[in-house]
Write a protein that holds these residues in place. Structure first.
Motif, PDB file in Angstrom:
ATOM      1  N   PRO A  93       3.201 -37.936  40.916  1.00  0.00           N
ATOM      2  CA  PRO A  93       1.871 -37.507  40.048  1.00  0.00           C
ATOM      3  C   PRO A  93       0.693 -37.948  41.125  1.00  0.00           C
ATOM      4  N   SER A  96      -3.638 -39.201  36.999  1.00  0.00           N
ATOM      5  CA  SER A  96      -3.261 -39.380  35.619  1.00  0.00           C
ATOM      6  C   SER A  96      -4.218 -38.612  34.627  1.00  0.00           C
ATOM      7  N   TRP A  97      -3.780 -37.846  33.690  1.00  0.00           N
ATOM      8  CA  TRP A  97      -4.587 -37.118  32.872  1.00  0.00           C
ATOM      9  C   TRP A  97      -5.219 -38.204  31.866  1.00  0.00           C
TER      10      TRP A  97
END
Length: 152
Positions: A93, A96-97
């Motif tokens: 990833p 992070s959202w």
């Protein structure tokens, strides 16, 4: 006056299975090593190794696609895109959202970082494809005796 009969050149002999196997391995190694080298320079060891593995897969698939339909550039471009997609699935990833922000703000914050990381991850594979197909075109032109077009 009689004209000489036109002779057509004999088709080249079909390569043996062993020769085809060696060519397949050579394509895979060329693409894998090109992607590995470019990945090491652009992104470091871990990303370079991942790019090298995907380049190896691309080289194997590209050779067999070339044998099936050598004139279909759309399939070859699709293959590059597919292998880049496979490579992207293996990436960690990137960011992070942000859950607290609205969707549009979150997208504006995350999208540039994700796009740049994907471009950085895809460059070695695209470069490997260019090296592989460029070397194939060069060897084909050398085999037929055609000279590349020189510009003054």
């Amino acid at each position: 006056m009689s004209a000489a009969p036109a002779t057509t050149p004999a088709p080249p002999p079909a390569p043996s299975r062993a020769e085809l196997r060696l060519r397949s391995i050579a394509w895979a190694l060329a693409a894998g090593l090109s992607a590995l080298g470019l990945g090491l320079v652009i992104s470091g060891l871990e990303a370079g190794l991942r790019a090298g593995g995907c380049g190896l897969l691309y080289g194997l698939l590209a050779f067999h696609l070339q044998r099936v339909d050598p004139d279909d550039g759309h399939l070859q471009a699709g293959l590059v895109g597919a292998v880049c997609g496979i490579h992207s699935l293996g990436l960690p990833p990137l960011m992070s959202w942000p859950l607290e922000a609205p969707l549009s703000q979150s997208l504006a914050r995350v999208a540039p970082a994700v796009m740049m990381e994907l471009v950085r991850a895809w460059l070695p594979l695209i470069g490997a494809a260019l090296v592989l197909h460029g070397s194939q075109a060069l060897s084909r032109s050398l085999a037929t005796g055609q000279r590349p077009i020189s510009r003054p």
